[in-house]
Scaffold this motif. Structure first.
Motif, PDB file in Angstrom:
ATOM      1  N   ASN A   1       0.852  -1.191   0.000  1.00  0.00           N
ATOM      2  CA  ASN A   1       0.000   0.000   0.000  1.00  0.00           C
ATOM      3  C   ASN A   1       0.887   1.241   0.000  1.00  0.00           C
ATOM      4  OD1 ASN A   1       0.880  -0.680   2.593  1.00  0.00           O
ATOM      5  ND2 ASN A   1      -0.930   0.148   3.598  1.00  0.00           N
ATOM      6  N   VAL A   2       0.577   2.171  -0.893  1.00  0.00           N
ATOM      7  CA  VAL A   2       1.407   3.366  -1.063  1.00  0.00           C
ATOM      8  C   VAL A   2       0.507   4.594  -1.170  1.00  0.00           C
ATOM      9  CG1 VAL A   2       3.273   2.104  -2.204  1.00  0.00           C
ATOM     10  CG2 VAL A   2       1.442   3.113  -3.581  1.00  0.00           C
ATOM     11  N   LEU A   3       1.136   5.760  -1.035  1.00  0.00           N
ATOM     12  CA  LEU A   3       0.433   7.022  -1.218  1.00  0.00           C
ATOM     13  C   LEU A   3       0.675   7.544  -2.633  1.00  0.00           C
ATOM     14  CD1 LEU A   3       1.262   8.768   2.181  1.00  0.00           C
ATOM     15  CD2 LEU A   3      -0.977   7.891   1.460  1.00  0.00           C
ATOM     16  N   GLU A   4      -0.255   8.346  -3.108  1.00  0.00           N
ATOM     17  CA  GLU A   4      -0.068   8.954  -4.425  1.00  0.00           C
ATOM     18  C   GLU A   4       1.261   9.705  -4.476  1.00  0.00           C
ATOM     19  OE1 GLU A   4      -3.202  11.363  -5.987  1.00  0.00           O
ATOM     20  OE2 GLU A   4      -3.969   9.646  -7.093  1.00  0.00           O
ATOM     21  N   GLU A   5       1.935   9.555  -5.618  1.00  0.00           N
ATOM     22  CA  GLU A   5       3.228  10.180  -5.924  1.00  0.00           C
ATOM     23  C   GLU A   5       4.410   9.456  -5.286  1.00  0.00           C
ATOM     24  OE1 GLU A   5       3.425  14.466  -6.284  1.00  0.00           O
ATOM     25  OE2 GLU A   5       1.270  14.600  -5.928  1.00  0.00           O
ATOM     26  N   ASP A   6       4.160   8.321  -4.613  1.00  0.00           N
ATOM     27  CA  ASP A   6       5.277   7.465  -4.202  1.00  0.00           C
ATOM     28  C   ASP A   6       5.877   6.802  -5.440  1.00  0.00           C
ATOM     29  OD1 ASP A   6       5.014   8.038  -1.547  1.00  0.00           O
ATOM     30  OD2 ASP A   6       3.984   6.173  -1.012  1.00  0.00           O
TER      31      ASP A   6
ATOM     32  N   LEU B   1      -1.346  -3.833  -5.814  1.00  0.00           N
ATOM     33  CA  LEU B   1      -0.857  -2.543  -5.327  1.00  0.00           C
ATOM     34  C   LEU B   1      -2.050  -1.658  -4.969  1.00  0.00           C
ATOM     35  CD1 LEU B   1       1.702  -0.793  -4.908  1.00  0.00           C
ATOM     36  CD2 LEU B   1       1.346   0.081  -7.226  1.00  0.00           C
ATOM     37  N   GLN B   2      -2.065  -1.190  -3.718  1.00  0.00           N
ATOM     38  CA  GLN B   2      -3.132  -0.313  -3.246  1.00  0.00           C
ATOM     39  C   GLN B   2      -2.600   1.114  -3.167  1.00  0.00           C
ATOM     40  OE1 GLN B   2      -4.514  -1.915   0.496  1.00  0.00           O
ATOM     41  NE2 GLN B   2      -4.470  -4.014  -0.261  1.00  0.00           N
ATOM     42  N   VAL B   3      -3.353   2.060  -3.723  1.00  0.00           N
ATOM     43  CA  VAL B   3      -2.922   3.459  -3.770  1.00  0.00           C
ATOM     44  C   VAL B   3      -3.941   4.316  -3.013  1.00  0.00           C
ATOM     45  CG1 VAL B   3      -2.308   5.404  -5.257  1.00  0.00           C
ATOM     46  CG2 VAL B   3      -1.845   3.058  -6.017  1.00  0.00           C
ATOM     47  N   TYR B   4      -3.428   5.200  -2.148  1.00  0.00           N
ATOM     48  CA  TYR B   4      -4.298   6.037  -1.319  1.00  0.00           C
ATOM     49  C   TYR B   4      -3.913   7.506  -1.465  1.00  0.00           C
ATOM     50  CZ  TYR B   4      -5.528   1.624   0.925  1.00  0.00           C
ATOM     51  OH  TYR B   4      -5.955   0.343   1.162  1.00  0.00           O
ATOM     52  N   LEU B   5      -4.903   8.352  -1.281  1.00  0.00           N
ATOM     53  CA  LEU B   5      -4.680   9.796  -1.248  1.00  0.00           C
ATOM     54  C   LEU B   5      -4.952  10.258   0.175  1.00  0.00           C
ATOM     55  CD1 LEU B   5      -4.064  12.449  -2.670  1.00  0.00           C
ATOM     56  CD2 LEU B   5      -6.493  12.614  -3.284  1.00  0.00           C
ATOM     57  N   ASP B   6      -3.881  10.485   0.929  1.00  0.00           N
ATOM     58  CA  ASP B   6      -4.021  10.840   2.342  1.00  0.00           C
ATOM     59  C   ASP B   6      -2.718  11.471   2.811  1.00  0.00           C
ATOM     60  OD1 ASP B   6      -5.131  11.074   4.854  1.00  0.00           O
ATOM     61  OD2 ASP B   6      -5.817   8.984   4.938  1.00  0.00           O
ATOM     62  N   TRP B   7      -2.735  11.996   4.027  1.00  0.00           N
ATOM     63  CA  TRP B   7      -1.520  12.564   4.606  1.00  0.00           C
ATOM     64  C   TRP B   7      -0.651  11.509   5.267  1.00  0.00           C
ATOM     65  CZ3 TRP B   7       0.426  17.310   3.921  1.00  0.00           C
ATOM     66  CH2 TRP B   7      -0.424  18.310   3.439  1.00  0.00           C
ATOM     67  N   LEU B   8      -1.292  10.456   5.778  1.00  0.00           N
ATOM     68  CA  LEU B   8      -0.569   9.452   6.563  1.00  0.00           C
ATOM     69  C   LEU B   8      -1.075   8.063   6.192  1.00  0.00           C
ATOM     70  CD1 LEU B   8       1.636   9.786   8.735  1.00  0.00           C
ATOM     71  CD2 LEU B   8      -0.143   9.503  10.471  1.00  0.00           C
ATOM     72  N   LEU B   9      -0.152   7.105   6.140  1.00  0.00           N
ATOM     73  CA  LEU B   9      -0.506   5.739   5.758  1.00  0.00           C
ATOM     74  C   LEU B   9       0.339   4.754   6.549  1.00  0.00           C
ATOM     75  CD1 LEU B   9      -2.041   3.839   3.713  1.00  0.00           C
ATOM     76  CD2 LEU B   9       0.013   3.999   2.284  1.00  0.00           C
ATOM     77  N   LEU B  10      -0.313   3.730   7.097  1.00  0.00           N
ATOM     78  CA  LEU B  10       0.416   2.636   7.735  1.00  0.00           C
ATOM     79  C   LEU B  10       0.714   1.599   6.658  1.00  0.00           C
ATOM     80  CD1 LEU B  10       1.500   1.429  10.397  1.00  0.00           C
ATOM     81  CD2 LEU B  10      -0.642   0.159  10.554  1.00  0.00           C
ATOM     82  N   GLN B  11       1.989   1.457   6.313  1.00  0.00           N
ATOM     83  CA  GLN B  11       2.372   0.555   5.231  1.00  0.00           C
ATOM     84  C   GLN B  11       2.701  -0.836   5.760  1.00  0.00           C
ATOM     85  OE1 GLN B  11       5.485   3.159   3.347  1.00  0.00           O
ATOM     86  NE2 GLN B  11       4.189   2.908   1.541  1.00  0.00           N
ATOM     87  N   VAL B  12       2.326  -1.849   4.964  1.00  0.00           N
ATOM     88  CA  VAL B  12       2.560  -3.250   5.325  1.00  0.00           C
ATOM     89  C   VAL B  12       3.109  -3.992   4.112  1.00  0.00           C
ATOM     90  CG1 VAL B  12       0.756  -3.285   7.093  1.00  0.00           C
ATOM     91  CG2 VAL B  12       0.186  -3.892   4.735  1.00  0.00           C
ATOM     92  N   GLU B  13       3.827  -5.083   4.383  1.00  0.00           N
ATOM     93  CA  GLU B  13       4.341  -5.919   3.294  1.00  0.00           C
ATOM     94  C   GLU B  13       3.297  -6.913   2.816  1.00  0.00           C
ATOM     95  OE1 GLU B  13       9.095  -6.185   4.057  1.00  0.00           O
ATOM     96  OE2 GLU B  13       7.830  -7.372   5.399  1.00  0.00           O
ATOM     97  N   ARG B  14       2.422  -7.327   3.716  1.00  0.00           N
ATOM     98  CA  ARG B  14       1.303  -8.204   3.374  1.00  0.00           C
ATOM     99  C   ARG B  14       0.286  -8.147   4.504  1.00  0.00           C
ATOM    100  NH1 ARG B  14       5.761 -11.547   4.553  1.00  0.00           N
ATOM    101  NH2 ARG B  14       5.434 -13.165   6.128  1.00  0.00           N
ATOM    102  N   LEU B  15      -0.873  -8.737   4.262  1.00  0.00           N
ATOM    103  CA  LEU B  15      -1.955  -8.684   5.242  1.00  0.00           C
ATOM    104  C   LEU B  15      -2.078  -9.964   6.053  1.00  0.00           C
ATOM    105  CD1 LEU B  15      -4.696  -6.929   3.068  1.00  0.00           C
ATOM    106  CD2 LEU B  15      -3.182  -5.898   4.776  1.00  0.00           C
TER     107      LEU B  15
END
Length: 238
Positions: free
Chosen positions: A47-52, A113-127
């Motif tokens: 999971n990543v943020l936009e523009e990563d 690949l999950q993409v989010y638009l936010d200020w903060l994101l908890l990133q994980v390698e898998r669920l």
């Protein structure tokens, strides 16, 4: 006048055993297809943020020589023929499932690949993790803005506080680490919370089930091999 040939009992038994062996071996023979490509993600976060920036790499094994790579995004082909695919700034249209392969391999595992638009994101390698694995969580800010006073939470309970950003590492994990995780941090003078991420830790029962399947398949293959050898010996002796 010669009479009709009637197979004796041994010949009939030999033929039946041979056909049974071939039928049993058919699924095993079919399973020995081309090697499968392996798709990896760097950085390893799903999971990543936009523009990563992310890089997908297609690894092939036991297939020497030059390869023409093919890539799929949500089932549609991409005009990429190299072994890696870099997205310098991801956007919403880049989210989804990726696969790769060559003319000498089967399609790779699927990477979502999950993409989010936010200020903060908890990133994980898998669920999903197995008991005994190492789990790494990362509190990530949009455009890597300076992040302070980072706190990780598990089922709404505070786990660890850092004045600066650090990964949260659990090793080894067990069933008590299943649940909902999120992080909190300050960008400038504003406090932000990430969206929750649900992590599942699979226990020894799942591990045992996997090993049982492997053992059963191994025993079945050995049994089929013994039947085949016995059939061949019987036919040869005849």
């Amino acid at each position: 006048m010669r009479g009709l040939w009637v197979p004796d009992g041994v010949t009939t038994t030999c033929s039946v055993l041979l056909w049974v062996t071939l039928l049993c071996l058919a699924p095993v023979i079919r399973s020995n297809g081309p090697p499968r490509a392996v798709l990896t993600l760097q950085p390893p976060w799903i999971n990543v943020l936009e523009e990563d920036s992310v890089t997908l790499t297609c690894e092939v094994f036991q297939t020497p020589g030059n390869h023409s790579f093919k890539w799929l995004h949500n089932g549609s082909p991409l005009s990429i023929h190299q072994d890696s695919y870099t997205i310098p700034a991801v956007h919403m249209e880049n989210r989804g499932e990726y696969q790769c392969g060559t003319e000498h391999t089967a399609l790779s595992n699927s990477v979502k690949l999950q993409v989010y638009l936010d200020w903060l994101l908890l990133q994980v390698e898998r669920l999903k993790y197995m008991e005994g694995d190492t789990m790494i969580l990362r509190c990530h800010s949009w455009k890597n803005n300076t992040l302070r006073k980072v706190t990780y939470y598990h089922n709404d309970n505070a786990l660890k506080f850092h004045n600066e950003i650090f990964d949260y590492i659990v090793s080894p994990v067990n069933h008590t680490h299943s649940g909902s995780y999120f992080c909190k941090g300050n960008i400038g003078n504003t406090t932000y919370l990430s969206a929750p991420v649900v992590i599942t830790i699979q226990g020894s029962v799942e591990k045992l089930s996997t090993w049982m399947v492997v053992i059963i398949v191994f025993v079945l293959v050995v049994a089929i091999a013994v039947i085949a050898a016995a059939t061949a010996t019987l036919c040869y002796c005849k």
